[in-house]
Design a protein around this motif. Structure first.
Motif, PDB file in Angstrom:
ATOM      1  N   ALA A 137     -13.288  -3.573   3.984  1.00 32.38           N
ATOM      2  CA  ALA A 137     -12.042  -3.052   4.565  1.00 32.38           C
ATOM      3  C   ALA A 137     -11.635  -3.924   5.745  1.00 32.38           C
ATOM      4  O   ALA A 137     -11.587  -3.473   6.903  1.00 32.38           O
ATOM      5  N   GLU A 139      -8.792  -5.121   6.587  1.00 32.02           N
ATOM      6  CA  GLU A 139      -7.458  -4.932   7.160  1.00 32.02           C
ATOM      7  C   GLU A 139      -7.334  -3.685   8.026  1.00 32.02           C
ATOM      8  O   GLU A 139      -6.286  -3.453   8.623  1.00 32.02           O
ATOM      9  N   ASP A 140      -8.389  -2.871   8.066  1.00 36.93           N
ATOM     10  CA  ASP A 140      -8.352  -1.722   8.974  1.00 36.93           C
ATOM     11  C   ASP A 140      -8.128  -2.214  10.397  1.00 36.93           C
ATOM     12  O   ASP A 140      -8.557  -3.303  10.765  1.00 36.93           O
ATOM     13  N   ASP A 231      -7.701  -9.062   1.917  1.00 34.64           N
ATOM     14  CA  ASP A 231      -6.774  -9.766   2.798  1.00 34.64           C
ATOM     15  C   ASP A 231      -6.617 -11.202   2.284  1.00 34.64           C
ATOM     16  O   ASP A 231      -7.130 -12.152   2.865  1.00 34.64           O
ATOM     17  N   LYS A 236      -2.829 -10.488  -3.216  1.00 29.60           N
ATOM     18  CA  LYS A 236      -1.707  -9.611  -2.865  1.00 29.60           C
ATOM     19  C   LYS A 236      -0.439  -9.952  -3.649  1.00 29.60           C
ATOM     20  O   LYS A 236       0.452  -9.099  -3.778  1.00 29.60           O
ATOM     21  N   TYR A 281       2.741   1.058   3.728  1.00 25.90           N
ATOM     22  CA  TYR A 281       2.324  -0.316   4.019  1.00 25.90           C
ATOM     23  C   TYR A 281       2.511  -0.632   5.493  1.00 25.90           C
ATOM     24  O   TYR A 281       3.433  -0.126   6.140  1.00 25.90           O
ATOM     25  N   SER A 325       0.153  -4.988   4.235  1.00 29.79           N
ATOM     26  CA  SER A 325      -1.194  -4.420   4.211  1.00 29.79           C
ATOM     27  C   SER A 325      -1.141  -2.953   3.786  1.00 29.79           C
ATOM     28  O   SER A 325      -0.512  -2.131   4.463  1.00 29.79           O
ATOM     29  N   PRO A 326      -1.762  -2.604   2.658  1.00 29.43           N
ATOM     30  CA  PRO A 326      -1.706  -1.214   2.188  1.00 29.43           C
ATOM     31  C   PRO A 326      -2.470  -0.263   3.097  1.00 29.43           C
ATOM     32  O   PRO A 326      -3.508  -0.627   3.665  1.00 29.43           O
ATOM     33  N   ASN A 327      -1.953   0.951   3.224  1.00 30.37           N
ATOM     34  CA  ASN A 327      -2.672   1.970   3.995  1.00 30.37           C
ATOM     35  C   ASN A 327      -3.625   2.720   3.079  1.00 30.37           C
ATOM     36  O   ASN A 327      -3.874   2.323   1.937  1.00 30.37           O
ATOM     37  N   ARG A 331      -4.032   1.460  -0.682  1.00 29.14           N
ATOM     38  CA  ARG A 331      -5.168   0.562  -0.893  1.00 29.14           C
ATOM     39  C   ARG A 331      -5.917   0.825  -2.196  1.00 29.14           C
ATOM     40  O   ARG A 331      -6.291  -0.112  -2.918  1.00 29.14           O
ATOM     41  N   TYR A 334      -4.089  -0.911  -4.930  1.00 26.89           N
ATOM     42  CA  TYR A 334      -4.278  -2.356  -4.826  1.00 26.89           C
ATOM     43  C   TYR A 334      -5.598  -2.767  -5.479  1.00 26.89           C
ATOM     44  O   TYR A 334      -5.668  -3.709  -6.280  1.00 26.89           O
ATOM     45  N   GLN A 335      -6.632  -2.036  -5.155  1.00 24.44           N
ATOM     46  CA  GLN A 335      -7.962  -2.313  -5.720  1.00 24.44           C
ATOM     47  C   GLN A 335      -7.934  -2.288  -7.242  1.00 24.44           C
ATOM     48  O   GLN A 335      -8.469  -3.180  -7.909  1.00 24.44           O
TER      49      GLN A 335
END
Length: 533
Positions: A137, A139-140, A231, A236, A281, A325-327, A331, A334-335
């Motif tokens: 994680a 991008e947290d 990231d 992306k 996002y 950046s997904p929240n 997220r 995205y995965q």
């Protein structure tokens, strides 16, 4: 070594929602696709195989080759990376924050659960390949959640001012944590190994993402673990069409909101883990990670002067997907877009918010993965096991709240009976004849008899509590030893795995720790594991 198990619902540490999910209660079944039974993976494989493009595999492989550049990659991991290009290969994923030195123990349990499930699937479906994946994680942006770890009841905290995505944060200042940690653990063989692991992870890498990759790779590389950093611009780029539906059509917000409403309508009133935003996002750039907020046809970056028209934001998304950046809602999608994934393994809170997302996945036309609650465990050392035996304490009793635990054991070991149930029964028999007499008179006398019974029962309750307190004082040494061992195994009155760092177990078990967990934890068993050393 002795292994025992306890149903999750009996531990008292898991929500009603998760316990109902594990029990496959009818009211929960609409919120997931397939339950985590071995037999259900056949259909999951078929669904994912027909929806995951081969070109995505090539992009994933190329991205991972770049991400691993400069790292020593085990033969097992390198084999798994190559197999990801094959249409018969699927992943099992867990994700976790970049907690300093892994943070709590359950970081290890998550990854071990993931590795062991791939092994079980390979036995059941030998013609396919299954790759364990740890999603970092990176991008947290909540640095305060990850900038410490606990060691022997003390918090070793990295005092640093940081903002933006945590994966970008430089590792300056961690030499001070290293010194403090080194001074506490001594110079045994296992302590020296821990010092080297910390030093090579954090003092020889420039940022937190690289440090965490090195650490996880050292612990699990021999098992073929693949570590993914989302990231990444090329990865992306695959998310762009889905991000457009979220940002400009608010599809995720609409679908997850519908599910949240269904939660509210259930009799159990399950707690909603996360609420969707109209745009799920963040904008990520130069130490900045702030929400994108839409107003009419203008899109603002929260707490900044940055703003875009709709056309400008569409262009920005296509040209610079790495800036989006997904929240927590986006997220998981995205995965599943970038990985040929079958199953997500997470803790109770994670599974609870994933269960809000099925309708969104369906609307986005992405297969919803199997959701598996990670293994949980209580590891009891040999010395602690001996103490429990001397005090005749069962492990099940340790899961009780401390007051209940003490009261139960005092009643068991006391040389006098601290339970007034027999006296209450005698009292009820005496009042039975009084009620028969009262029924022959008027209602007011019946009420007086009832009031007197209640009063005398309360008096017995009061005397029972007084007697229990007196016995606690008399047996205070025993009470002290009981509470001491419970506090050791349940620090801060919580599960061991949520507080203790793996280093405490490593000092005792050394390089045998990870193999012991791999031999012990069975992900599809779906029970709490108790390990007595």
């Amino acid at each position: 070594m002795e292994i025992d198990c306890l149903p999750f619902y009996k531990t008292g540490y898991f929500s009603e929602f998760i316990c109902d999910y594990l029990a496959e209660e009818p009211q929960v079944q609409n919120f997931y696709n397939r339950f985590p039974d071995l037999k259900n993976f056949e259909a999951q494989i078929a669904e994912k195989a027909t929806s995951f493009p081969d070109e995505n595999r090539e992009i994933l492989y190329d991205a991972l080759q770049l991400q691993y550049k400069g790292f020593e990659v085990s033969n097992e991991t390198q084999t798994h990376l190559k197999k990801l290009k094959e249409p018969i290969t699927f992943t099992i994923v867990t994700g976790h924050q970049l907690n300093l030195f892994t943070g709590p123990l359950y970081f290890l349990y998550k990854i071990v659960s993931t590795i062991n499930l791939t092994k079980e699937l390979k036995k059941a479906y030998p013609k396919y390949n299954f790759v364990p994946v740890y999603w970092m994680a990176t991008e947290d942006h909540d640095f305060e959640e990850i900038n410490y770890f606990n060691f022997r009841g003390k918090k070793l905290k990295w005092n640093k001012v940081a903002s933006g995505a945590v994966g970008h944060i430089d590792t300056k200042g961690l030499d001070e944590i290293f010194e403090a940690f080194s001074n506490q653990i001594g110079n045994s063989t296992n302590a020296i190994a821990l010092k080297q692991l910390f030093e090579k992870s954090y003092l020889e890498h420039d940022n937190l993402a690289d440090a965490t990759r090195y650490l996880a790779n050292e612990l699990f590389g021999s098992e073929g673990l693949v570590i993914v950093d989302g990231d990444d611009k090329s990865l992306k780029s695959l998310l762009v069409p889905y991000a457009e539906k979220d940002i400009f059509d608010q599809l995720a917000y609409k679908k997850v909101s519908e599910t949240v409403t269904k939660f509210d309508e259930l009799e159990q009133k399950y707690n909603v883990q996360v609420n969707p935003r109209e745009i799920n996002y963040f904008y990520l750039k130069d130490g900045l990670r702030e929400r994108i907020v839409g107003q009419d046809d203008t899109y603002f970056i929260n707490d900044t002067e940055i703003h875009f028209t709709k056309e400008e934001l569409q262009k920005e998304l296509k040209e610079y997907p790495e800036r989006f950046s997904p929240n927590v809602i986006a997220r998981p999608l995205y995965q599943e877009v970038i990985l040929p994934n079958l199953c997500y393994i997470g803790g109770g809170g994670e599974i609870a918010y994933w269960l809000e997302l099925k309708a969104m996945f369906e609307a986005m036309q992405v297969p919803f993965p199997v959701l598996l609650l990670r293994n949980s465990a209580l590891v009891i050392t040999e010395k602690q096991t001996e103490k429990l035996a001397k005090m005749n304490l069962s492990v099940d009793d340790l899961f009780l709240k401390q007051s209940s635990f003490i009261n139960k054991k005092i009643r068991e070991i006391s040389n006098i009976d601290v339970n007034f149930s027999a006296q209450k029964q005698v009292l009820e028999e005496q009042f039975k004849s009084m009620y028969e007499l009262a029924e022959q008179t008027d209602a007011s006398f019946l009420g007086a008899v009832k009031a007197q019974e209640v009063k005398q029962k309360k008096g017995l309750d009061h005397l029972e509590k007084r007697l229990l307190q007196a016995q606690k004082r008399k047996l205070k040494d025993h009470v002290l030893r009981m509470t001491e061992i419970q506090n050791q195994l349940f620090p801060n009155k919580s599960l061991q795995e949520r507080n203790v760092n793996f280093s405490e177990l490593y000092l005792e078990l050394g390089e045998n720790l990870v193999p012991m967990l791999l031999d012990t934890l069975q992900p599809l068993q779906q029970e709490f594991t108790i390990v007595k050393m």
